[in-house]
Design an enzyme around this catalytic site. Structure first.
Site, PDB file in Angstrom:
ATOM      1  N   LEU A  27       0.556  -1.203   0.262  1.00 26.00           N
ATOM      2  CA  LEU A  27      -0.094  -0.494  -0.156  1.00 26.00           C
ATOM      3  C   LEU A  27       1.158   1.227  -0.012  1.00 26.00           C
ATOM      4  O   LEU A  27       2.111   1.439   0.628  1.00 26.00           O
ATOM      5  CB  LEU A  27      -0.703   0.045   1.460  1.00 26.00           C
ATOM      6  CG  LEU A  27      -1.907   1.302   1.207  1.00 26.00           C
ATOM      7  CD1 LEU A  27      -2.308   1.544   0.852  1.00 26.00           C
ATOM      8  CD2 LEU A  27      -2.397   1.391   2.807  1.00 26.00           C
ATOM      9  N   ILE A  83       5.094  -1.217   2.993  1.00 27.27           N
ATOM     10  CA  ILE A  83       4.400   0.144   2.521  1.00 27.27           C
ATOM     11  C   ILE A  83       5.569   0.673   1.470  1.00 27.27           C
ATOM     12  O   ILE A  83       6.333   0.372   1.464  1.00 27.27           O
ATOM     13  CB  ILE A  83       4.773   1.399   4.077  1.00 27.27           C
ATOM     14  CG1 ILE A  83       4.205   0.325   5.369  1.00 27.27           C
ATOM     15  CG2 ILE A  83       4.095   2.948   3.080  1.00 27.27           C
ATOM     16  CD1 ILE A  83       2.569   0.314   5.023  1.00 27.27           C
ATOM     17  N   LYS A  84       4.735   1.733   0.556  1.00 26.94           N
ATOM     18  CA  LYS A  84       4.994   1.398  -0.508  1.00 26.94           C
ATOM     19  C   LYS A  84       5.139   2.804  -0.493  1.00 26.94           C
ATOM     20  O   LYS A  84       4.578   3.939  -0.286  1.00 26.94           O
ATOM     21  CB  LYS A  84       4.096   1.294  -1.942  1.00 26.94           C
ATOM     22  CG  LYS A  84       4.707   1.278  -3.744  1.00 26.94           C
ATOM     23  CD  LYS A  84       3.494   0.978  -3.985  1.00 26.94           C
ATOM     24  CE  LYS A  84       4.161   0.476  -5.271  1.00 26.94           C
ATOM     25  NZ  LYS A  84       2.911   0.404  -6.499  1.00 26.94           N
ATOM     26  N   VAL A  85       6.497   3.499  -0.719  1.00 24.62           N
ATOM     27  CA  VAL A  85       7.650   4.607  -0.880  1.00 24.62           C
ATOM     28  C   VAL A  85       7.852   5.350  -2.051  1.00 24.62           C
ATOM     29  O   VAL A  85       9.006   4.018  -2.688  1.00 24.62           O
ATOM     30  CB  VAL A  85       8.510   5.169   0.251  1.00 24.62           C
ATOM     31  CG1 VAL A  85       9.109   6.364   0.400  1.00 24.62           C
ATOM     32  CG2 VAL A  85       7.856   4.840   1.925  1.00 24.62           C
TER      33      VAL A  85
END
Length: 351
Positions: free
Chosen positions: A106, A137-139
């Site tokens: 996400l 977690i997508k960054v």
């Protein structure tokens, strides 16, 4: 068993680059995992499409609009629920490999792409809200995003670092990951559960370059760049410096090939899957590419083939006056803008 099992045996995971409520509730995602898919990625554009086209969201949207929430809070409520549901579907896969596969990503809000502290705070909040050990977690891999990566890894959070086009930026990301791991080890904490993927975008490179290249280089440079990035990866994670962290439980970052659906209809539809199969990598594919690869793809370790030819193609591109690092910076900016626009479109009906 499908060709995906053969790819997995070669050391590569195939993930699905799509997520929607219907995909999960219909059992389609579970069926894909039976075929050999072993993870899921999402992004603002994917959720924007899902919310607009999937009737299963309508009742929840109506109910959330009755609550005193911001549009972003309404979006997050639905997105977090979808990721939790996908994490549940992928949990058996995750546990069967000792936590090495079965992740669901996400993304943090695109407006935070230049804000390291804001990214860290939102990533922590989303990770806690999902509450699943196989969440990532997508960054975005901006300088700020790479700073955030170091902190998040030291927090013990698995990260999908996205929108990489640059080998230089990718190496910076590896160094940030190693610093985060070292900090966590120095604090006496476990690192074995932390997994990071570096999402290196493929088809957009050829899309940007093909109009300017001679015919013999068209459709070749994105793959050449990926092969060179894989050589960089092997060198970095094969070093004595990283070996010292590895003996203490650290995992290697894995290169993830993203944007692997073919944009040019003249190219084979499985080009960016067939050509990039190698150990310790991931390829996240849209539905159409997944179906095409299962139907007529080739499972062969191609990523280490033609390394010299790839370097020669990159050298020839440079000799034509094309700086792939300058191009990488532009493509990342374009990608950030696309996700910002998708995020705005996604939020508009939630006002």
């Amino acid at each position: 068993m499908t060709i995906l099992s053969d790819v997995k045996a070669l050391g590569q995971q195939i993930w699905l680059d799509n997520l929607s409520r219907s995909l999960v509730q219909s059992g389609e995602l579970a069926q894909m995992l039976k075929q050999g898919v072993c993870g899921v990625t999402s992004n603002p554009a994917i959720f924007q499409k899902a919310f607009a086209g999937d009737a299963l969201y309508a009742d929840e949207v109506a109910a959330l609009k009755q609550q005193d929430l911001t549009p972003k809070q309404r979006y997050e409520t639905m997105a977090v629920a979808d990721v939790q549901a996908a994490c549940d579907v992928c949990l058996a896969e995750h546990e069967s490999t000792g936590g090495k596969t079965g992740f669901v990503s996400l993304e943090v809000s695109p407006e935070l792409s230049k804000d390291a502290q804001g990214t860290v705070e939102e990533a922590r909040r989303l990770y806690a809200a999902i509450g699943c050990k196989n969440a990532m977690i997508k960054v975005p891999a901006t300088d700020a995003g790479i700073d955030a990566l170091e902190t998040l890894v030291s927090d013990g959070i698995s990260v999908n670092l996205t929108l990489l086009f640059s080998r230089v930026q990718t190496l910076k990301a590896y160094a940030a990951y190693a610093r985060g791991i070292a900090k966590r080890l120095a604090a006496g904490q476990s690192v074995a559960h932390i997994h990071v993927v570096a999402s290196f975008f493929i088809s957009r490179v050829d899309g940007a370059l093909d109009t300017t290249l001679p015919d013999h280089l068209k459709g070749k440079i994105a793959i050449a760049l990926a092969k060179a990035a894989y050589q960089d990866w092997a060198q970095y994670f094969g070093s004595p410096e990283f070996a010292a962290l590895e003996t203490q439980g650290a995992n290697r970052v894995q290169l993830l090939w993203a944007s692997t659906g073919v944009k040019n209809p003249a190219y084979p539809d499985t080009l960016y899957v067939d050509s990039l199969i190698g150990a310790h990598t991931v390829n996240t594919v849209p539905d159409a590419t997944l179906k095409a690869f299962i139907d007529h793809g080739t499972a062969k370790a191609t990523l280490t083939e033609g390394a010299d030819e790839a370097q020669a193609q990159l050298a020839e591109t440079a000799a034509l006056g094309i700086d792939v690092e300058t191009l990488a910076a532009r493509l990342q900016e374009d990608g950030l803008k696309q996700f910002e626009e998708a995020f705005e479109k996604l939020l508009a009906p939630l006002v």
